[in-house]
Design a protein around this motif. Structure first.
Motif, PDB file in Angstrom:
ATOM      1  N   TRP A 295       0.830  -1.207   0.000  1.00 12.47           N
ATOM      2  CA  TRP A 295       0.000   0.000   0.000  1.00 12.47           C
ATOM      3  C   TRP A 295       0.862   1.254   0.000  1.00 12.47           C
ATOM      4  CZ3 TRP A 295      -3.708  -1.868   4.462  1.00 12.47           C
ATOM      5  CH2 TRP A 295      -4.628  -2.772   3.937  1.00 12.47           C
ATOM      6  N   LEU A 296       1.925   1.247   0.800  1.00  6.88           N
ATOM      7  CA  LEU A 296       2.829   2.397   0.837  1.00  6.88           C
ATOM      8  C   LEU A 296       3.525   2.575  -0.503  1.00  6.88           C
ATOM      9  CD1 LEU A 296       4.369   1.858   4.385  1.00  6.88           C
ATOM     10  CD2 LEU A 296       2.992   3.819   3.681  1.00  6.88           C
ATOM     11  N   ALA A 297       4.007   1.468  -1.067  1.00  5.70           N
ATOM     12  CA  ALA A 297       4.713   1.537  -2.346  1.00  5.70           C
ATOM     13  C   ALA A 297       3.810   2.069  -3.454  1.00  5.70           C
ATOM     14  CB  ALA A 297       5.259   0.161  -2.711  1.00  5.70           C
ATOM     15  N   GLU A 298       2.525   1.746  -3.385  1.00  6.99           N
ATOM     16  CA  GLU A 298       1.572   2.166  -4.416  1.00  6.99           C
ATOM     17  C   GLU A 298       0.939   3.528  -4.106  1.00  6.99           C
ATOM     18  OE1 GLU A 298      -1.202  -1.042  -4.681  1.00  6.99           O
ATOM     19  OE2 GLU A 298       0.386  -2.543  -4.949  1.00  6.99           O
TER      20      GLU A 298
END
Length: 339
Positions: A295-298
């Motif tokens: 989620w953070l990466a996206e």
């Protein structure tokens, strides 16, 4: 040459907001290391509402800090010297029992290694990928358990935990309403974090705003505040509603107990109320990272950190938690990050 430590010592029990005379910043020599001990230089100090409860002579999930002791706090630091086979100079670590100090001498079994997440600043390990993220993640997924379409209300929604909890609930399909103080924080919740609505408790009646934003009632409450704000949510909970009690910050500086809800509603509405502590979920941190990482990466989860400079600012900074004069996770930068 002997190093000099700087430490905040608790001198008296605060009444209301912490005052300059309640703690004292003192200097003392750093003691020599014994076998298996590690010298840690504090880089960041986490400031959390629970810090204030530890100053009170009251029952809690951890014992109160004694008068004359170093103030307890979660820290992240770097190893400066070591007589341990497990940790070497330059390692980034988190003491399991940190303090408001420049240096700490810690036994090796009282340290946890910190693994820097690629592409994220070191502060993430004390916020979205630290205890803050852990609290938000398991508070939502394990305690609240939102289902698609259910309405969830979060108090202190622009704070470190609340802002992340709301975004996690959105990922799970919930309709999320945040309660925060001031138009800027409310705009951040709705325009940047994707909340479905926001209540500005400083400038509008919370109950009337909830009636407008949640006309069909509230299914879930992620509670951080207590007092009048919690009562407004409580009185609008639906039958079989669920409440996760993460904190009651309105009571931490109170000199008299805040108003309590009508507990008969637990029976009439068959409410499920559960308090929880992040310490219970520490062994499951990898579960949180496994789902939160993508989620953070996206860019599906956003987060903020407010950093004040210098250990000497810790006392004044702590009160920001209760005046709302900060955004997201509140940290004090005690010394420079390692290269």
């Amino acid at each position: 040459m002997a190093l000099t430590n700087r430490q905040w010592i608790l001198r008296q029990r605060p009444k209301g907001l912490v005052q300059p005379t309640d703690l004292e910043l003192v200097e003392s020599p750093v003691p020599d290391l014994k076998d298996s001990e590690v010298l840690v230089r504090t880089v960041y100090l986490s400031l959390d509402p629970t810090n204030r409860t530890w100053m009170n002579d009251a029952e809690g999930y951890l014992p109160a800090v004694k008068l004359g002791e170093v103030m307890r706090g979660l820290t992240l630091g770097v190893v400066e010297d070591s007589k341990s086979e497990r940790f070497k100079k330059g390692d980034i670590v988190t003491p399991m029992s940190g303090g408001w100090a420049l240096y700490a001498v810690v036994p090796e079994d009282g340290l946890r290694p910190v693994h820097r997440a690629p592409g994220l600043p070191l502060t993430a390990n004390l916020s979205v990928l630290g205890m803050t993220g852990l609290t938000a993640y398991f508070g939502v997924t394990d305690v609240c358990r939102p289902e698609p379409g259910q309405t969830m209300v979060i108090s202190a929604a622009a704070g470190a935990v609340g802002s992340i909890a709301g975004q996690i609930a959105k990922q799970k399909g919930a309709r999320v309403i945040g309660i925060a103080g001031g138009p800027e924080k409310c705009r951040w919740l709705t325009e940047e974090l994707g909340f479905d609505g926001a209540v500005d408790y400083k400038n509008e009646d919370v109950g009337e705003a909830l009636d407008r934003l949640a006309p069909d009632g509230i299914d879930i409450n992620f509670e951080n505040v207590g007092g009048d704000i919690m009562n407004a949510v409580w009185n609008r909970m639906n039958v079989h509603g669920r409440m996760a009690v993460c904190g009651l910050i309105s009571a931490y500086n109170a000199t008299r107990p805040p108003p309590s809800p009508n507990f008969a509603r637990i029976i009439t509405h068959r409410l499920n109320i559960q308090g929880f502590l992040v310490l219970d979920y520490a062994p499951r941190a990898r579960e949180m990272v496994a789902e939160m990482g993508p989620w953070l990466a996206e860019g599906k989860i956003q987060w903020k950190v407010h950093v004040d400079e210098g250990l000497e600012s810790a006392l004044e900074s702590l009160n920001r938690l209760f005046t709302g004069d900060h955004d997201g996770k509140l940290l004090v930068k005690v010394s420079e990050e390692p290269a």
